[in-house]
Design an enzyme around this catalytic site. Structure first.
Site, mmCIF file in Angstrom:
data_model
loop_
_atom_site.group_PDB
_atom_site.id
_atom_site.type_symbol
_atom_site.label_atom_id
_atom_site.label_comp_id
_atom_site.label_asym_id
_atom_site.label_seq_id
_atom_site.Cartn_x
_atom_site.Cartn_y
_atom_site.Cartn_z
ATOM 1 N N ASP A 42 28.593 44.467 65.136
ATOM 2 C CA ASP A 42 27.946 44.835 66.396
ATOM 3 C C ASP A 42 28.983 44.929 67.501
ATOM 4 O OD1 ASP A 42 25.206 45.067 67.901
ATOM 5 O OD2 ASP A 42 26.461 43.741 69.121
ATOM 6 N N LYS A 76 27.409 50.616 71.680
ATOM 7 C CA LYS A 76 26.429 50.773 72.752
ATOM 8 C C LYS A 76 26.936 51.630 73.917
ATOM 9 C CE LYS A 76 25.047 46.031 71.672
ATOM 10 N NZ LYS A 76 26.304 45.568 71.074
ATOM 11 N N HIS A 107 22.744 50.080 76.223
ATOM 12 C CA HIS A 107 23.105 48.660 76.377
ATOM 13 C C HIS A 107 22.184 47.920 77.355
ATOM 14 C CE1 HIS A 107 26.831 45.839 76.046
ATOM 15 N NE2 HIS A 107 25.724 45.141 76.150
#
Length: 309
Positions: A42, A76, A107
């Protein structure tokens, strides 16, 4: 262990978050995580370490540690790039040295003053308050996110830090439904209504800050972590696991994806060893009773405005 997204793609239920990871330590962190078994990373443009993650991934592919198709990589869109979605996505892909993203998230549900693609600055006005761009709607941003899918740059798209109202709106105006809503959730901030709403409508919930922020958020925001809770320590002793493992397992049994972060090799391995036990119903209920509605991630400290107000 994976969750099938509404896009049809599978997302590993445990991932490694790279927020606040020092650039010089990224290579070893990513390589070691892959060796341990992590297949989900991530990332975010705002973490300012996509290039270092990209170097590590390139090395892992060249050495045959893992194939690209076996990894699930998320990054993101930053607030200042809402008006430049395609360019921002391509910038992240270039830094990550990838041809496509498995998941691209908005985000935060706010557009701010553009400061240059990929710069991820949070420009403040003369009053010290975040310079919010009121000319770009979240609906406009989302339709540009949808274009990324048709362009083949992204497999799945999603949202992050959206509440029930904003998530409902996104479902209403979207042609491609958000596959994921990544939110802060942990035993002290369970957000059961939001989690259930998302899951009811086919949106997978990813828990960022799944351990309640621990030391990192204590340093930045002065918050308290659930890892020090005496009741959780008792549950951990019962299963002969660490408190962190119990908390991550609780998140998994809620059918949420968990993405703990750590820069310590021993914790990296510990956080992944959560598939060899299951919390009993009474322990799930005990943890459910611990909710304090306690948010630990507080960007208002830097933005001069509480966007959750």
């Amino acid at each position: 262990m994976e969750i099938t997204l509404n896009s049809g793609y599978k997302m590993p239920i445990v991932g490694l978050g790279v927020w606040r990871m020092e650039k010089e330590g990224i290579r070893d962190l990513v390589i070691n995580s892959i060796k341990i078994g992590y297949r989900h990373l991530d990332c975010a443009a705002d973490y300012k370490n996509e290039a270092e993650v990209g170097e590590a991934l390139s090395e892992a592919f060249k050495e045959g540690l893992v194939k690209r198709e076996d990894l699930f990589v998320t990054t993101k869109l930053w607030n200042s790039d809402h008006g430049h979605v395609v360019e921002a996505c391509k910038d992240s892909l270039k830094k990550l040295q990838l041809d496509y993203l498995d998941l691209y998230l908005v985000h935060f549900p706010v557009a701010t003053k553009h400061t240059g693609v990929g710069t991820t600055d949070s420009a403040l006005g003369d009053d010290g308050v975040l310079d919010i761009d009121t000319t770009i709607s979240l609906e406009t941003t989302w339709h540009h996110m949808e274009k990324l899918v048709s362009m083949g740059l992204v497999r799945s798209i999603g949202i992050s830090n959206y509440d029930v109202f904003l998530t409902r709106d996104c479902l209403a105006y979207s042609k491609i439904k958000p596959a994921v809503n990544q939110i802060e959730t942990h035993p002290y901030f369970q957000r059961d209504s939001l989690v259930k709403f998302c899951q009811k409508h086919g949106i997978c919930v990813t828990a960022h800050t799944p351990l309640g922020g621990a030391t990192a958020n204590a340093e930045w925001f002065g918050t308290v972590s659930c890892l020090d809770d005496p009741a959780l320590k008792e549950v951990a002793e019962k299963y002969k696991k660490t408190v962190a493992q119990v908390v991550l397992r609780w998140g998994i049994q809620r059918n949420t994806v968990v993405i703990p972060k750590t820069s310590k090799p021993e914790r990296l391995e510990e956080n992944f060893k959560v598939f060899d036990f299951e919390l009993a119903k009474e322990d799930m209920e005990l943890i459910k009773s611990m909710d304090r509605k306690y948010r630990t991630n507080q960007p208002a400290k830097f933005w001069g405005i509480d966007l959750y107000a």
